[in-house]
Design a protein around this motif. Structure first.
Motif, PDB file in Angstrom:
ATOM      1  N   HIS A 289       0.827  -1.210   0.000  1.00  0.00           N
ATOM      2  CA  HIS A 289       0.000   0.000   0.000  1.00  0.00           C
ATOM      3  C   HIS A 289       0.859   1.257   0.000  1.00  0.00           C
ATOM      4  N   ALA A 290       1.993   1.215   0.675  1.00  0.00           N
ATOM      5  CA  ALA A 290       2.901   2.364   0.654  1.00  0.00           C
ATOM      6  C   ALA A 290       3.425   2.599  -0.754  1.00  0.00           C
ATOM      7  N   ARG A 291       3.819   1.529  -1.422  1.00  0.00           N
ATOM      8  CA  ARG A 291       4.364   1.650  -2.781  1.00  0.00           C
ATOM      9  C   ARG A 291       3.309   2.177  -3.769  1.00  0.00           C
ATOM     10  N   SER A 292       2.048   1.882  -3.498  1.00  0.00           N
ATOM     11  CA  SER A 292       0.991   2.306  -4.420  1.00  0.00           C
ATOM     12  C   SER A 292       0.460   3.703  -4.098  1.00  0.00           C
ATOM     13  N   GLY A 293       1.062   4.359  -3.098  1.00  0.00           N
ATOM     14  CA  GLY A 293       0.646   5.715  -2.775  1.00  0.00           C
ATOM     15  C   GLY A 293      -0.655   5.790  -2.019  1.00  0.00           C
ATOM     16  N   ASP A 294      -0.922   4.804  -1.145  1.00  0.00           N
ATOM     17  CA  ASP A 294      -2.166   4.796  -0.379  1.00  0.00           C
ATOM     18  C   ASP A 294      -2.357   6.108   0.372  1.00  0.00           C
ATOM     19  N   ALA A 295      -3.602   6.567   0.414  1.00  0.00           N
ATOM     20  CA  ALA A 295      -3.912   7.892   0.950  1.00  0.00           C
ATOM     21  C   ALA A 295      -3.615   8.037   2.432  1.00  0.00           C
ATOM     22  N   ASP A 296      -3.583   6.957   3.192  1.00  0.00           N
ATOM     23  CA  ASP A 296      -3.387   7.120   4.639  1.00  0.00           C
ATOM     24  C   ASP A 296      -1.987   6.761   5.113  1.00  0.00           C
ATOM     25  N   ILE A 297      -1.032   6.528   4.191  1.00  0.00           N
ATOM     26  CA  ILE A 297       0.348   6.223   4.554  1.00  0.00           C
ATOM     27  C   ILE A 297       1.246   7.398   4.183  1.00  0.00           C
ATOM     28  N   ARG A 298       2.162   7.723   5.077  1.00  0.00           N
ATOM     29  CA  ARG A 298       3.060   8.858   4.851  1.00  0.00           C
ATOM     30  C   ARG A 298       3.960   8.610   3.637  1.00  0.00           C
ATOM     31  N   PRO A 299       4.206   9.635   2.844  1.00  0.00           N
ATOM     32  CA  PRO A 299       5.013   9.448   1.635  1.00  0.00           C
ATOM     33  C   PRO A 299       6.445   9.025   1.913  1.00  0.00           C
ATOM     34  N   GLU A 300       7.006   9.420   3.070  1.00  0.00           N
ATOM     35  CA  GLU A 300       8.394   9.044   3.361  1.00  0.00           C
ATOM     36  C   GLU A 300       8.548   7.541   3.551  1.00  0.00           C
ATOM     37  N   VAL A 301       7.453   6.857   3.943  1.00  0.00           N
ATOM     38  CA  VAL A 301       7.508   5.398   4.058  1.00  0.00           C
ATOM     39  C   VAL A 301       7.652   4.783   2.669  1.00  0.00           C
ATOM     40  N   ALA A 302       6.883   5.299   1.736  1.00  0.00           N
ATOM     41  CA  ALA A 302       6.966   4.800   0.355  1.00  0.00           C
ATOM     42  C   ALA A 302       8.330   5.091  -0.255  1.00  0.00           C
ATOM     43  N   ALA A 303       8.946   6.208   0.161  1.00  0.00           N
ATOM     44  CA  ALA A 303      10.228   6.602  -0.423  1.00  0.00           C
ATOM     45  C   ALA A 303      11.405   5.798   0.130  1.00  0.00           C
ATOM     46  N   SER A 304      11.206   5.133   1.264  1.00  0.00           N
ATOM     47  CA  SER A 304      12.287   4.378   1.882  1.00  0.00           C
ATOM     48  C   SER A 304      12.584   3.104   1.091  1.00  0.00           C
ATOM     49  N   ARG A 305      13.861   2.777   0.946  1.00  0.00           N
ATOM     50  CA  ARG A 305      14.243   1.569   0.212  1.00  0.00           C
ATOM     51  C   ARG A 305      13.865   0.307   0.995  1.00  0.00           C
ATOM     52  N   ASN A 306      13.998   0.362   2.326  1.00  0.00           N
ATOM     53  CA  ASN A 306      13.669  -0.783   3.177  1.00  0.00           C
ATOM     54  C   ASN A 306      12.785  -0.295   4.314  1.00  0.00           C
ATOM     55  N   PRO A 307      11.529  -0.013   4.015  1.00  0.00           N
ATOM     56  CA  PRO A 307      10.706   0.683   4.998  1.00  0.00           C
ATOM     57  C   PRO A 307      10.364  -0.097   6.256  1.00  0.00           C
ATOM     58  N   LEU A 308      10.190  -1.405   6.159  1.00  0.00           N
ATOM     59  CA  LEU A 308       9.701  -2.157   7.308  1.00  0.00           C
ATOM     60  C   LEU A 308      10.525  -3.424   7.519  1.00  0.00           C
ATOM     61  N   THR A 309      11.830  -3.234   7.636  1.00  0.00           N
ATOM     62  CA  THR A 309      12.708  -4.355   7.927  1.00  0.00           C
ATOM     63  C   THR A 309      13.949  -3.829   8.622  1.00  0.00           C
ATOM     64  N   THR A 310      14.562  -4.643   9.476  1.00  0.00           N
ATOM     65  CA  THR A 310      15.804  -4.258  10.137  1.00  0.00           C
ATOM     66  C   THR A 310      16.969  -4.896   9.387  1.00  0.00           C
ATOM     67  N   ARG A 311      18.195  -4.628   9.852  1.00  0.00           N
ATOM     68  CA  ARG A 311      19.375  -5.108   9.121  1.00  0.00           C
ATOM     69  C   ARG A 311      19.551  -6.620   9.216  1.00  0.00           C
ATOM     70  N   GLN A 312      19.106  -7.201  10.331  1.00  0.00           N
ATOM     71  CA  GLN A 312      19.195  -8.662  10.486  1.00  0.00           C
ATOM     72  C   GLN A 312      17.812  -9.220  10.800  1.00  0.00           C
ATOM     73  N   CYS A 313      16.879  -8.939   9.926  1.00  0.00           N
ATOM     74  CA  CYS A 313      15.490  -9.326  10.155  1.00  0.00           C
ATOM     75  C   CYS A 313      15.183 -10.648   9.472  1.00  0.00           C
ATOM     76  N   ARG A 314      14.521 -11.534  10.209  1.00  0.00           N
ATOM     77  CA  ARG A 314      14.106 -12.812   9.660  1.00  0.00           C
ATOM     78  C   ARG A 314      12.596 -12.949   9.861  1.00  0.00           C
ATOM     79  N   PHE A 315      11.889 -13.120   8.778  1.00  0.00           N
ATOM     80  CA  PHE A 315      10.442 -13.302   8.826  1.00  0.00           C
ATOM     81  C   PHE A 315      10.146 -14.800   8.777  1.00  0.00           C
ATOM     82  N   THR A 316       9.518 -15.331   9.804  1.00  0.00           N
ATOM     83  CA  THR A 316       9.291 -16.774   9.878  1.00  0.00           C
ATOM     84  C   THR A 316       7.816 -17.081   9.678  1.00  0.00           C
TER      85      THR A 316
END
Length: 461
Positions: A289-316
């Motif tokens: 939704h951030a990438r698609s320009g959703d109306a309720d998400i801040r634009p800086e989130v969409a502009a971030s290369r890795n908006p919702l992950t840490t440097r050593q993040c593992r999604f299980t």
């Protein structure tokens, strides 16, 4: 007899769960939210009771957002005969696909567990609703965009505005063709938060239904500093930082903050496990939704290369991946649902890690009465998990200011958006103390009146 619209409070009156408000106008019946009751046993028992209205007689449901205490009874409503449309924003519709299926799965899983272990007063134990019921409800969902009028039924028009609470969350403005304007906040979010835009102001209402979860307090502290302190302490002690976090909203905000802290060198880079298939799916949804320009998400989130992950993040996702975390020693961060420790994979991590004095459990949201999270918050030395008593030697910390609900001052700021006070204001979605304090605060404003909604009460608009 008056032909003016009425509202009957069928839930979230005197409690923070089970949001259900029946709006009647002419021959039409709309339901604002259709939430599941959570927390104390007496509240959960209400999920099994008959609705105080005929499900088949509801013309449409209008949802404020996808949290289960606002949407979780939809499959039950459909199971009992509702066949109308369910209106919500596109973000809410996407989240419902995940949340309702998961809720149904948990219902079926609990019934199966009770049957296998003989822990049931009824034979066989049955789920409140099934996956088939959830799928039926999802087929009735009809997304509607923010800031565009639509008619949920003849004689009424609805407008969604951003509420800043979770993805897709909206305030609901309901205007009646015969006259009158009802505004329902759903859950109001925060200002200046990292992912979602601020709650949008609403200029007018004749009657206002406003949440009161934190109506008696102000969020204090710096959440980034509090989180940094917990991570630093975890690194020093060489233990685990276990964060029970809501899969929707809270997990994503924690990930964003951790990455910002890492990039600013305010915390060491530690392995981070996001151990919740739901949270993984929701995180991907937020990013989409951030990438698609959703109306309720801040634009800086969409502009971030890795908006919702840490440097050593593992999604299980898989059970085996989750079990493997048990063998991880040394400093580690485990983010897992549910946020109040009422179920989910976090229970397994708590069962293993609570007896270890190097563990810190970080509570990052509201903990309802009767939940394991509240029990930990209140200082319990023993916690019952999956039928076993687990000794609590871990430290328990809390970040109050990470709540997705606006506090008293933030909600007052939102009220400032009205050009004039509504004729009537009702505090909903709050425990008694908070709701009454909030109503008194509102009523102290020049020209405003306010009362606490009572369960089962009908008001005329």
């Amino acid at each position: 007899m008056s032909d003016r619209p009425t509202v009957t409070f069928c839930g979230a009156a005197g409690t923070v769960t089970g949001s259900r408000h029946l709006v009647s106008f002419g021959a039409k019946r709309l339901l604002l939210d259709c939430g599941e009751f959570q927390g104390l046993k007496d509240l959960r028992a209400r999920n099994w009771a008959s609705f105080p209205f005929a499900a088949a007689g509801i013309d449409a449901v209008v949802l404020s957002h996808a949290h289960i205490d606002h949407s979780g009874a939809l499959p039950l409503l459909v199971k009992r005969g509702f066949r109308g449309p369910i209106f919500c924003t596109p973000g809410t519709a996407d989240l419902l696909e995940l949340l309702l299926r998961d809720a149904a799965h948990l219902q079926e899983e609990e019934a199966d567990f009770r049957n296998r272990h003989g822990r049931t007063k009824h034979t066989p134990a049955l789920p409140l609703y099934t996956l088939a019921d959830a799928e039926a409800a999802l087929r009735q969902v009809e997304p509607r965009a923010f800031a565009r009028d639509f008619a949920p039924a003849d004689g009424a028009t609805v407008l969604f505005r951003g509420a800043g609470h979770i993805l897709g969350s909206a305030t609901v403005e309901l205007r009646f063709a015969a006259g009158g304007r009802l505004v329902f906040t759903g859950d109001l979010g925060r200002y200046n938060r990292p992912i979602l835009r601020d709650p949008e102001p609403v200029p007018q209402a004749d009657t206002l239904l406003i949440e009161s979860t934190y109506g008696d307090r102000v969020h204090t502290g710096d959440p980034a500093a509090d989180l940094a302190r917990a991570v630093q302490d975890t690194a020093q002690r060489g233990g685990a930082l276990v964060i029970p976090a809501f899969a929707v909203g809270r997990t994503q905000e924690i990930l964003w903050m951790l990455r910002q802290l890492e990039d600013a060198s305010r915390v060491p880079v530690l392995p981070v496990y996001v151990d919740s298939p739901m949270a993984v799916d929701v995180t991907e949804l937020y990013v989409r939704h951030a990438r698609s320009g959703d109306a309720d998400i801040r634009p800086e989130v969409a502009a971030s290369r890795n908006p919702l992950t840490t440097r050593q993040c593992r999604f299980t996702r898989t059970v085996d991946e989750s079990k493997a975390i048990n063998g991880v020693r040394g400093p580690v961060i485990i983010i897992s649902a549910s946020g109040m420790a009422t179920g989910g994979r976090v229970l397994h991590h708590l069962a293993q890690r609570l007896p270890e004095p190097t563990t810190t459990v970080l509570l990052v949201g509201y903990q309802a009465a009767g939940t394991r999270g509240r029990t930990l918050q209140d200082g319990a030395k023993i916690l019952k998990i999956m039928g076993q008593e687990v000794v609590v030697r871990a430290a328990v910390a809390m970040i109050h200011s990470l709540s997705a609900h606006g506090d008293r001052d933030e909600m007052l700021r939102w009220l400032d958006g009205f050009t004039q006070p509504p004729h009537a204001t009702y505090a909903v979605h709050g425990e008694d103390e908070a709701a009454h304090a909030w109503a008194q605060t509102i009523a102290a404003r020049p020209g405003w009146t306010a009362a606490v909604a009572q369960d089962g009460q009908t008001i005329t608009l």
